[in-house]
Design an enzyme around this catalytic site. Structure first.
Site, PDB file in Angstrom:
ATOM      1  CG  HIS A 194      32.235   3.770  20.358  1.00 30.19           C
ATOM      2  ND1 HIS A 194      31.107   4.540  20.493  1.00 30.19           N
ATOM      3  CD2 HIS A 194      31.791   2.496  20.209  1.00 30.19           C
ATOM      4  CE1 HIS A 194      30.040   3.772  20.414  1.00 30.19           C
ATOM      5  NE2 HIS A 194      30.424   2.531  20.253  1.00 30.19           N
ATOM      6  CG  ASN A 239      33.747  17.688  26.823  1.00 30.92           C
ATOM      7  OD1 ASN A 239      34.541  17.235  26.003  1.00 30.92           O
ATOM      8  ND2 ASN A 239      32.483  17.912  26.531  1.00 30.92           N
ATOM      9  CE1 TYR A 287      30.656  10.869  20.726  1.00 26.70           C
ATOM     10  CE2 TYR A 287      32.984  10.405  20.969  1.00 26.70           C
ATOM     11  CZ  TYR A 287      31.892  11.222  21.201  1.00 26.70           C
ATOM     12  OH  TYR A 287      32.054  12.392  21.901  1.00 26.70           O
ATOM     13  CG  HIS A 319      36.309  17.118  20.382  1.00 31.90           C
ATOM     14  ND1 HIS A 319      36.720  17.583  21.606  1.00 31.90           N
ATOM     15  CD2 HIS A 319      34.980  16.898  20.500  1.00 31.90           C
ATOM     16  CE1 HIS A 319      35.685  17.640  22.433  1.00 31.90           C
ATOM     17  NE2 HIS A 319      34.615  17.238  21.785  1.00 31.90           N
TER      18      HIS A 319
END
Length: 743
Positions: free
Chosen positions: A388, A196, A411, A124
Site C-alpha cells: 500500500h 514498476n 490499495y 499483478h
C-alpha cells in the site's frame, strides 16, 4: 536379496552424482527409494529459504527462532491437534458403503481444500518474491529524517516481482509491465515502495485505471488473449487515449521482456516528497538499479520460453538465490527543489506519464538491496503480501500526483476483499516490525488478543494509553492546497502526449529501434480491426515519421502524415540498455559433452563456478559423462535456458535421437552430430548469444553454418574458450551479428 542389491546400487549412484552447487533441489532432505516409516520431526527449511520475522500482530518480538515452522511434531493431526491414524480412507458404512456424515476428519480436510484459494489480484496476479536486507549509505540523511536511510542502517525487506496483465497461471515472459514492490520493515513503521520496471504509466489520473486494465485484459467474451497486449481492445484504448503512448512505447521496447528479475530496473513512477529533521522538503523520484545491468530477451526467445518453461523468471530468481548469486540492486533518487509549481526543467513532476532524463537530474545512490532468502511458503508470503502506497514512515510523504492519490485509496480497498477484511496486517508477511498500538479492534481474522478496556482517546481507564507524540512521528506536511473551484480537469502541462515518447525513441540504439518496430508490427498485426491499426499509425506519425513508415510497411498500410509538428529532443543515453559492460554473475552457461565427457570440460566448469556464473553440463543421457554430472540432456536442453553455449564434443546422435520420440531430432540419418545439439547452437546464434567450441566441438559450428560469424569462436582449449566467452558475456548479447537498418 537381488532386489535389495539393485536398490542399494541405485542409492549409491544417486549419491555419487549429487551436485550441491546446482540449484533446484526440491527439499532440505535426501529422499529414499522406500517410503519412510520411522516417525521424525518435520525437516528444516532449505538453506536458501527464509520466513517472516517471528513477531506478533502488534510487532512484539516473540523470541522464536526464525526457522520456526508452521508444522510441529512428528505425527499427523487434525487442525485442532488430535492425532490421526488414517488419512487415506474416508469413514464409510462398510468397505463398499457410502461415506458417513460424521467423518469429521474428511469434512475438515475437504472443506479446507475447497477454500485454499483466495481471489487473485486483479492486476499483478502472477508474481514471485524473496526476502532480503537493505543497507543505507547515509547519503539521504540530508534530505529526509527517515531512520532506515541513516548511514549503515540495515532493514529487512520482502520484494515481490510480478507481471501486470496475466492471471496467476500465465507465463513469465509475456510482453508486459513488471511490478517491483518492496516492503521495508523499518523500526519506524512499514514503508512500501510499490514500483514498476517502466518509469511512466498509461494514464495520468487514477479514475481511468479500470479503463486501461479492462482494455488490456483478455476480451470478456472469450477470455483471450491471456497476458498479451496484442489484441483489439488494448490498441483501441491506447490509440484513442494518447497519453498512453509513452508507456506503450516502453512496453514495445525490450523493456517489455526482461531477461530476468535480476536484470530489471525499478521505478517509483510517482514524485514523492521527502522531509528532513528541520521540516525542509525536496521532491524525489525513486530508482532501483540492478547490479548486473538492465538486459532483455529477444522476442522469439520469449515466445519459446513461454511454452518450454512458463516459470522462467521465478525459477531464475529462486535458483540464483539458492546458488548464492544473490540479486542485488542500488536504490537511488533524483532530487528536485520543492517549488510551488512542482516542475523541473519544464517537466511537470506530478504527471506520471513523464520522466526526468538522468542527464538533467542524476540518480544519487542512497542504499543497497540484497535478496538472500527464498520464501518458505509461496502462499503465506508471496500470495498474501499486501502492499500500500500509504504505508509511509516519518520523513517520506506523497504529492498531489492524481494517479498516486487514487492508488492511496485503491490499495487499501482491494486488500479488504482479497484478504478477507481489515486485519490483513496481521498476516505474518505483513506484520510491521515496529511496536503497534493502534486502537483498532475486532473484525475478520483478528489475531491480536487485546487487553485493556478503553480503545479510544482520550481515556483514563487504561491510564491514558496510548499517547500521542511528536518524537519520530509521522506528520502530514502542511503543504498549501490550491485555492480554486472544484473541476474534473488536468493542468495544461499534462497535454503534451508525444515529446517524451519521441525522446525515448530517439534515445534507442539502432538495434533497439529494430526491436521496437518489430514489436509494434507484431502486436498490431494480431489486431482484427483495420481502423485500430490505422489510428495507432496516426499516433506513431506524431512520434517519428521513420518509425511510422516502418510499422506501416509491416502492416501493409500507408503511412499517414503527422497531425502535429514533432518536437526536437536531446537523446538520453541512460534510456538505452546497450553500450555498457556488466558482471556475469549468475549467468547460465551450457557445456555440451559426449557420452565420455570432453577434454577440459571439468576445468571449464570449475572456472565458471569460481567466476560466479552457473555451468550446466549437457550430455546425451542423464547420470554422468566422463566423471561429470549431467544436468541437462540433449532431450531436455533448450537454448533459451542459457546465456551462452560452449561445445566441447561433437557427439554422435544419441539412442533417443529419433523423431518418433523427440521431434527436435529431425532427420538423424543424414547427420554425424546429434541434431538436437545443432539446434541448440543454431537457436543460440539466432538469439544473438555467444557460442564457442574447442576440440571436436568445432565441427558443430561448421555443420550449423555459423562458424566465423560475430560472437562465434573456436579455441585451442576449454580455458581459452572461456576467456573469450567472458568478454562477450559482459555485453550480454552479440548485437553486431545482425546489423540494423535503422539509424
Amino acid at each position: 536379496m537381488e532386489a535389495r542389491k539393485i536398490v542399494d546400487a541405485v542409492k549409491d549412484a544417486v549419491e555419487a552424482v549429487t551436485e550441491p552447487t546446482v540449484p533446484g533441489t526440491p527439499g532440505s532432505g535426501t529422499p529414499t527409494v522406500e517410503e519412510p516409516t520411522t516417525p521424525r520431526e518435520p525437516l528444516p527449511p532449505k538453506s536458501d529459504q527464509g520466513t517472516p520475522e517471528p513477531v506478533t500482530p502488534t510487532g512484539f518480538d516473540t523470541g522464536a527462532p526464525k526457522t520456526a515452522r508452521g508444522q510441529q511434531g512428528a505425527y499427523l493431526t487434525t487442525a485442532q491437534g488430535a492425532r490421526l491414524r488414517d488419512t487415506d480412507h474416508s469413514l464409510k458404512a462398510g468397505p463398499r458403503g457410502p461415506i458417513l456424515m460424521q467423518d469429521h476428519h474428511f469434512r475438515e480436510k475437504i472443506t479446507h481444500f475447497d477454500h485454499e484459494r483466495i481471489p487473485e489480484r486483479v492486476v499483478h496476479a502472477r508474481g514471485a518474491g524473496a526476502h532480503g536486507v537493505f543497507t543505507a549509505y547515509g547519503s539521504a540523511e540530508t534530505i529526509t529524517s527517515a531512520g532506515f536511510l541513516k548511514k549503515n542502517a540495515e532493514t529487512p525487506v520482502f520484494v515481490r516481482f510480478s507481471t501486470v496483465l496475466g492471471s496467476r497461471g500465465s507465463a513469465d515472459t509475456v510482453r508486459d509491465t513488471r511490478g517491483f514492490a518492496t516492503k521495508f520493515y523499518t523500526s519506524e513503521g512499514t514503508f512500501d515502495l510499490v514500483a514498476n520496471n517502466i518509469p511512466v504509466f498509461f494514464i495520468q489520473d487514477a479514475i481511468k485505471f479500470p479503463d486501461i486494465i479492462h482494455a488490456a485484459k483478455p476480451h470478456p467474451d472469450r477470455e483471450i488473449p491471456q497476458a498479451q497486449s496484442a489484441h483489439d481492445t488494448f490498441w483501441d484504448f491506447v490509440s484513442l487515449h494518447t497519453e498512453a503512448q509513452h508507456h506503450t512505447m516502453w512496453n514495445m521496447s525490450d523493456r517489455g521482456i526482461p531477461r530476468s528479475y535480476r536484470h530489471m530496473e525499478g521505478f517509483g513512477v510517482h514524485t514523492f516528497r521527502l522531509v528532513d529533521d528541520a521540516g525542509e522538503t525536496v521532491l524525489v523520484k525513486f530508482h532501483w538499479k540492478p547490479k548486473l545491468g538492465t538486459h532483455s530477451l529477444v522476442w522469439e526467445e520469449a515466445q519459446l520460453i513461454a511454452g518450454i518453461d512458463p516459470d522462467y523468471h521465478r525459477r531464475d530468481l529462486y535458483d540464483a538465490i539458492e546458488a548464492g548469486a544473490f540479486p542485488e540492486y542500488e536504490l537511488g533518487v533524483q532530487v528536485f527543489p520543492d517549488t510551488p509549481d512542482e516542475t523541473f526543467a519544464g517537466i511537470d513532476l506530478l504527471d506520471p506519464t513523464k520522466i526526468v532524463p538522468e542527464e538533467l537530474a542524476e540518480v544519487q545512490p542512497i542504499g543497497r538491496l540484497v535478496l538472500n532468502r527464498n520464501p518458505t511458503n509461496f502462499f503465506a508470503e508471496v500470495e498474501q503480501v499486501a502492499f500500500h502506497l500509504g504505508h509511509l514512515p516519518p520523513g517520506i510523504d506523497v504529492t498531489n500526483d492524481p494517479l498516486l492519490q487514487g492508488r492511496l485509496f485503491s490499495y487499501v480497498d482491494t486488500q479488504l476483499t482479497r484478504l478477507g477484511g481489515p486485519n490483513y496486517s496481521h498476516i505474518p508477511i505483513n506484520r510491521p516490525h515496529a511496536p503497534v498500538n493502534d486502537m483498532l479492534r475486532d473484525g475478520f481474522h483478528q489475531q491480536g488478543v487485546h487487553a485493556g478496556v478503553a480503545p479510544y482517546k482520550p481515556n483514563s481507564l487504561d491510564g491514558g494509553n496510548p499517547f500521542e507524540t511528536t518524537e519520530k512521528a509521522f506528520a502530514d506536511l502542511p503543504a498549501r492546497v490550491a485555492e480554486s473551484t472544484k473541476v474534473r480537469a488536468n493542468p495544461v502541462s499534462f497535454d503534451d502526449h508525444y515529446s517524451q515518447v519521441r525522446l525515448f525513441w530517439q534515445s534507442m540504439t539502432p538495434v533497439e529501434k529494430e526491436h521496437i518496430v518489430s514489436a509494434y508490427t507484431f502486436e498490431l498485426g494480431k489486431c482484427y480491426e483495420q481502423t485500430i491499426k490505422e489510428r495507432q499509425l496516426l499516433a506513431l506519425a506524431n512520434i517519428d515519421a521513420d518509425l511510422c513508415a516502418q510499422v506501416a510497411a509491416g502492416l501493409g498500410l500507408p503511412a499517414p502524415a503527422a497531425s502535429i509538428e514533432p518536437v526536437e529532443v536531446a537523446p538520453s543515453p541512460a534510456l538505452s540498455q546497450i553500450g555498457q559492460e556488466w558482471p556475469a554473475d549468475g549467468r547460465i552457461i551450457g557445456i555440451v559433452v559426449g557420452p565420455d565427457g570432453a577434454d577440459g570440460a571439468g576445468a571449464v566448469r570449475e572456472a565458471i563456478l569460481a567466476a560466479g556464473a552457473l555451468p550446466l553440463i549437457i550430455g546425451p543421457v542423464g547420470g554422468h559423462a566422463g566423471g561429470l554430472v549431467v544436468q541437462r540432456t540433449f532431450n531436455t536442453a533448450r537454448s533459451v535456458e542459457f546465456d551462452a553455449i560452449l561445445v566441447a564434443d561433437a557427439a554422435a546422435p544419441a539412442a533417443d535421437a529419433i523423431p518418433a520420440r523427440d521431434a527436435k531430432a529431425g532427420a538423424v540419418a543424414t547427420v554425424t552430430v546429434d541434431p538436437r545439439v545443432r539446434l541448440l547452437v543454431e537457436e543460440a546464434w539466432r538469439h544473438a548469444k555467444p557460442v564457442g567450441a574447442w576440440g571436436s566441438g568445432t565441427a558443430v559450428l561448421e555443420q550449423a553454418g555459423i562458424a566465423g560469424t560475430p560472437g562465434v569462436f573456436e579455441a585451442e582449449s576449454g580455458t581459452g574458450a572461456l576467456t573469450t566467452l567472458q568478454q562477450f558475456l559482459a555485453l550480454h548479447r552479440v548485437w553486431e551479428r545482425f546489423p540494423a537498418t535503422l539509424a
